[in-house]
Design a protein around this motif. Structure first.
Motif, short mmCIF file in Angstrom:
data_model
loop_
_atom_site.label_atom_id
_atom_site.label_comp_id
_atom_site.label_asym_id
_atom_site.label_seq_id
_atom_site.Cartn_x
_atom_site.Cartn_y
_atom_site.Cartn_z
N VAL A 285 -17.34 2.28 0.66
CA VAL A 285 -16.42 3.09 1.46
C VAL A 285 -15.30 3.64 0.57
O VAL A 285 -14.70 2.92 -0.22
CB VAL A 285 -15.80 2.25 2.59
CG1 VAL A 285 -14.78 3.07 3.38
CG2 VAL A 285 -16.89 1.72 3.52
N SER A 286 -15.05 4.95 0.69
CA SER A 286 -13.87 5.55 0.07
C SER A 286 -12.70 5.34 1.02
O SER A 286 -12.69 5.85 2.14
CB SER A 286 -14.10 7.05 -0.18
OG SER A 286 -15.06 7.25 -1.18
N PHE A 287 -11.75 4.56 0.57
CA PHE A 287 -10.64 4.14 1.41
C PHE A 287 -9.38 4.89 0.97
O PHE A 287 -8.83 4.63 -0.10
CB PHE A 287 -10.44 2.62 1.26
CG PHE A 287 -9.40 2.02 2.16
CD1 PHE A 287 -9.70 1.65 3.45
CD2 PHE A 287 -8.10 1.80 1.70
CE1 PHE A 287 -8.76 1.06 4.27
CE2 PHE A 287 -7.14 1.23 2.50
CZ PHE A 287 -7.46 0.86 3.79
N TYR A 288 -8.97 5.86 1.76
CA TYR A 288 -7.77 6.65 1.45
C TYR A 288 -6.58 6.06 2.20
O TYR A 288 -6.63 5.88 3.43
CB TYR A 288 -7.98 8.11 1.83
CG TYR A 288 -9.08 8.77 1.03
CD1 TYR A 288 -8.83 9.31 -0.22
CD2 TYR A 288 -10.38 8.85 1.53
CE1 TYR A 288 -9.84 9.90 -0.97
CE2 TYR A 288 -11.40 9.45 0.80
CZ TYR A 288 -11.11 9.96 -0.45
OH TYR A 288 -12.12 10.55 -1.19
N PHE A 289 -5.53 5.77 1.47
CA PHE A 289 -4.38 5.05 2.02
C PHE A 289 -3.12 5.87 1.74
O PHE A 289 -2.76 6.10 0.58
CB PHE A 289 -4.29 3.68 1.35
CG PHE A 289 -3.21 2.78 1.88
CD1 PHE A 289 -3.37 2.11 3.08
CD2 PHE A 289 -2.05 2.58 1.15
CE1 PHE A 289 -2.38 1.27 3.56
CE2 PHE A 289 -1.05 1.74 1.61
CZ PHE A 289 -1.22 1.08 2.82
N ARG A 290 -2.46 6.32 2.79
CA ARG A 290 -1.27 7.17 2.64
C ARG A 290 -0.02 6.43 3.08
O ARG A 290 0.07 5.92 4.20
CB ARG A 290 -1.41 8.44 3.47
CG ARG A 290 -0.28 9.45 3.24
CD ARG A 290 -0.46 10.67 4.13
NE ARG A 290 -0.18 10.37 5.53
CZ ARG A 290 -0.52 11.17 6.55
NH1 ARG A 290 -1.16 12.30 6.32
NH2 ARG A 290 -0.22 10.82 7.79
N LEU A 291 0.96 6.36 2.17
CA LEU A 291 2.25 5.78 2.52
C LEU A 291 3.04 6.76 3.37
O LEU A 291 3.18 7.93 3.01
CB LEU A 291 3.05 5.45 1.25
CG LEU A 291 2.51 4.33 0.35
CD1 LEU A 291 3.40 4.18 -0.88
CD2 LEU A 291 2.41 3.02 1.10
N GLU A 292 3.55 6.28 4.48
CA GLU A 292 4.36 7.12 5.36
C GLU A 292 5.82 7.08 4.93
O GLU A 292 6.25 6.19 4.19
CB GLU A 292 4.21 6.67 6.81
CG GLU A 292 2.78 6.80 7.35
CD GLU A 292 2.29 8.25 7.34
OE1 GLU A 292 2.73 9.03 8.20
OE2 GLU A 292 1.47 8.59 6.47
N GLN A 293 6.59 8.03 5.40
CA GLN A 293 8.01 8.07 5.09
C GLN A 293 8.69 6.82 5.65
O GLN A 293 8.44 6.43 6.78
CB GLN A 293 8.63 9.34 5.65
CG GLN A 293 8.11 10.60 4.97
CD GLN A 293 8.62 11.88 5.61
OE1 GLN A 293 9.21 11.85 6.67
NE2 GLN A 293 8.38 13.01 4.96
N GLY A 294 9.51 6.20 4.83
CA GLY A 294 10.18 4.97 5.23
C GLY A 294 9.48 3.71 4.75
O GLY A 294 10.00 2.60 4.93
N ALA A 295 8.32 3.86 4.10
CA ALA A 295 7.57 2.69 3.64
C ALA A 295 8.34 1.89 2.60
O ALA A 295 8.23 0.66 2.51
CB ALA A 295 6.22 3.12 3.07
N ASP A 296 9.17 2.58 1.80
CA ASP A 296 9.94 1.90 0.75
C ASP A 296 10.92 0.89 1.31
O ASP A 296 11.32 -0.05 0.62
CB ASP A 296 10.71 2.92 -0.09
CG ASP A 296 9.78 3.72 -1.00
OD1 ASP A 296 9.31 3.15 -1.98
OD2 ASP A 296 9.52 4.90 -0.70
#
Length: 319
Positions: A285-296
């Protein structure tokens, strides 16, 4: 090349321990990334080989003595809200072997830093910390003569382990150290491409659902089971839990998803089946993971309350 030459190449001093040798090697080899300008030049290739040769020689050398624990100052960030102190362990030797000996280098509420502390030793540290807490809970019982069940002990230790580990890991900071974003979108959000797998054995309904997946098709997250992502296909049929290629990523990916500080997209890259002795299927599986704003700004202040509740439950269970 001899040991002294290898030390000069990596900039190793007589006061550097094994951890510092590894840090300097990683820092230096990081400047030789394959995508760097001029990476195909003879000088670039020679320099990369020289750095690797120096590191391999020092790994095999017995001239780099282990640093005494009283000499080591640990520089990782402190987790002020952590429930308890934990031990920091380092290997005595850089040689890779089945039974590697380690020693306690420091103790405190230190965050885990992948560049400073081996992942397997971090897990050992958390196991020991959870054992200490449960043993302390036993000593505080009103009936100290009561024997306890090892089965109960290990069950609570497993539950305690997860909450403790999460107190010493900042998901975003750790993710950025062990993986590199594939791209950044127009809103400045980092997108990571991670390797993951699905798989099962036996001619079950799950097996049938996996074999009917198509290359390029979508796999959907359904729910969480402890530290795993349960998945389904487009028809809602279960595909089991997703396995990430790098175990360290579970401590980054799951907490951020649970806090809705990240989004995922999963597509089928490859399907491999076998029916020789037992029906088996493995889906890459190609697993694409996007950090959302505020993740920091991720925080999980509830872990200490969960730990306290678990210890209270344990005391009441073993009485």
């Amino acid at each position: 090349m001899n040991v002294e030459q290898a030390k000069r190449i990596l900039g190793i001093s007589e006061h550097d321990d094994q951890a510092e040798v590894k840090r300097k090697y990683r820092r230096m080899i990081g400047t030789c990334h394959p995508d760097a300008a001029g990476s195909d030049s003879p000088e670039y290739v020679r320099r990369t080989q020289e750095i690797n040769e120096a590191y391999q020689l020092l790994k095999k050398s017995d001239r780099i003595a282990s640093c005494r624990k009283e000499d080591l100052i640990w520089h990782s960030e402190v987790s002020e809200k952590a429930f308890c102190d934990r031990n920091i362990y380092l290997f005595y030797s850089m040689d890779v072997s089945k039974d590697r000996l380690f020693y306690r280098a420091a103790r405190g509420k230190y965050m885990w830093d992948p560049d400073e502390e081996e992942f397997e030793l971090f897990l050992t540290s958390i196991r020991h910390a959870s054992k200490e807490l449960l043993e302390m809970a036993e000593k505080s019982r009103n009936d100290p003569g009561h024997s306890y069940s090892q089965e109960v002990f290990f069950r609570f230790q497993a539950r305690l382990f997860q909450s403790l580990a999460l107190q010493y890991i900042h998901p975003v900071n750790t993710l950025r150290k062990i993986a590199k974003p594939q791209m950044t979108d127009t809103k400045g959000r980092e997108i990571y491409h991670l390797k993951a797998f699905l798989g099962t054995k036996g001619n079950s309904r799950m097996y049938q659902a996996m074999t009917q997946l198509k290359k390029g098709g979508t796999v959907y997250p359904h729910s969480f089971e402890e530290n795993k992502i349960l998945t389904v296909n487009g028809q809602g049929e279960p595909l089991g839990h997703l396995s990430l290629e790098d175990d360290r990523l579970y401590f980054c990916v799951i907490p951020l998803l649970k806090k809705q500080l990240a989004k995922v997209k999963m597509t089928v890259k490859n399907i491999k089946t076998s029916m020789k002795s037992l029906y088996t299927v493995k889906v890459t599986v190609s697993f694409y993971f996007r950090l959302e704003q505020g993740a920091d700004t991720f925080t999980d202040d509830g872990q200490s309350l969960r730990i306290a509740a678990l210890l209270k439950e344990y005391k009441e269970t073993v009485l």
